[in-house]
Design a protein around this motif. Structure first.
Motif: not given
Lengths: 165, 153
Positions: B16-27
């Motif tokens: 639960g520490e990722s940012t929205l931008a990092e989550e978009a990268q993961l996706r």
């Protein structure tokens, strides 16, 4: 009125997705959104003065959906009581019936507590910041973070148990 | 993104520490297709979130529930029959039961003529009217008989 119509058009899909996430039934979700739209129309002047009308509508949708979910759970409990013991929701039969991995994940997510599910949804599907989620759910940003962490951890555990991950 | 970066981001994500931008990268990483086999089992999860984002509210309003016309018609007929039967069996009230306003007695004495000339004038007018009306009836009768006779010829 144009402002209100524009607002509704811009958030309608989000309201529907949120309602669907909570009640997990397309017809029920539509009813929830319809109720919210009717109530918000009656309060349109008040809404127009709000700082963040979409957040208000999302919050209203969440409450409405939870109310409907509770009413449905009460109804289901009565039906189950009348019908006798039900099958375990994780029986092999049911697992086989939903063999598709996405529907499998959907089923696992629906097992999460409503709050965790809602927070996860707002983050993963709607891409909202902690602050925005807090505004919709009336949780603090710290609570949102905790719920998100717990939700994702729980999801990971359930996925491992189900041999998907 | 390398597998190591993706793995590290995943740890942040589940914590639960990722940012929205990092989550978009993961996706983006998991949906791109070139996924490390060790991480491939997480791909359905991100595919699920992507699919969930595409859900839209139904644009068409649901069809209105049709009224059960047959049932409504049957109920209407039954109701009409009940009303008719009820009206048929209900005893009609006798006329005497209806309240009738009592007429006030007319005091004719105030119309009584005391003057002789006036009495004569009224009598004469009455006799003249009676004579006119009495003659009118036979005239009509004679005329119609004449018309009938001509028609028979």
């Amino acid at each position: 009125m144009d402002h209100f119509t524009h607002l509704i058009h811009s958030v309608r899909d989000r309201l529907y997705r949120l309602a669907l996430r909570v009640v997990n039934d397309a017809d029920e979700a539509q009813d929830v959104v319809q109720d919210v739209l009717v109530k918000s129309w009656n309060k349109r002047e008040e809404i127009a003065r709000l700082d963040n009308p979409p957040a208000w509508l999302m919050r209203m949708t969440q409450h409405q959906a939870i109310d409907r979910l509770r009413a449905g759970q009460v109804r289901s409990a009565r039906e189950r009581e009348a019908a006798g013991p039900d099958l375990d929701p994780r029986t092999p039969y049911r697992l086989a019936a939903s063999s598709d991995s996405l529907s499998h994940i959907h089923r696992i997510i629906q097992q999460l507590p409503t709050d965790q599910r809602t927070v996860l949804h707002l983050r993963e599907v709607e891409g909202m910041e902690y602050r925005e989620i807090a505004e919709v759910t009336r949780l603090s940003p710290e609570q949102v973070k905790v719920y998100l962490h717990r939700g994702r951890t729980r999801l990971r555990t359930l996925l491992r148990q189900e041999n998907i991950a | 993104m390398t597998s190591a970066q993706a793995s590290a981001l995943l740890d942040r994500y589940f914590a639960g520490e990722s940012t929205l931008a990092e989550e978009a990268q993961l996706r983006h990483y998991f949906c791109a297709g070139d996924v490390d086999p060790d991480l491939a089992h997480y791909a359905p999860l991100f595919a699920y979130w992507t699919a969930a984002s595409d859900v839209t509210a139904p644009r068409k309003s649901r069809p209105a529930r049709r009224l059960p016309l047959r049932w409504l018609a049957a109920v209407a007929v039954a109701l009409a029959l009940v009303l008719v039967a009820n009206g048929w069996q209900r005893p009609t009230q006798p006329l005497s039961a209806f309240p009738i306003a009592e007429a006030k007695p007319v005091d004719w004495s105030k119309y009584e003529i005391t003057d002789q000339k006036e009495a004569y004038r009224v009598l004469r007018a009455a006799l003249k009217t009676a004579s006119t009306e009495l003659n009118r009836g036979p005239r009509i009768t004679v005329r119609e008989l004449r018309q009938a006779t001509e028609a028979l010829r």
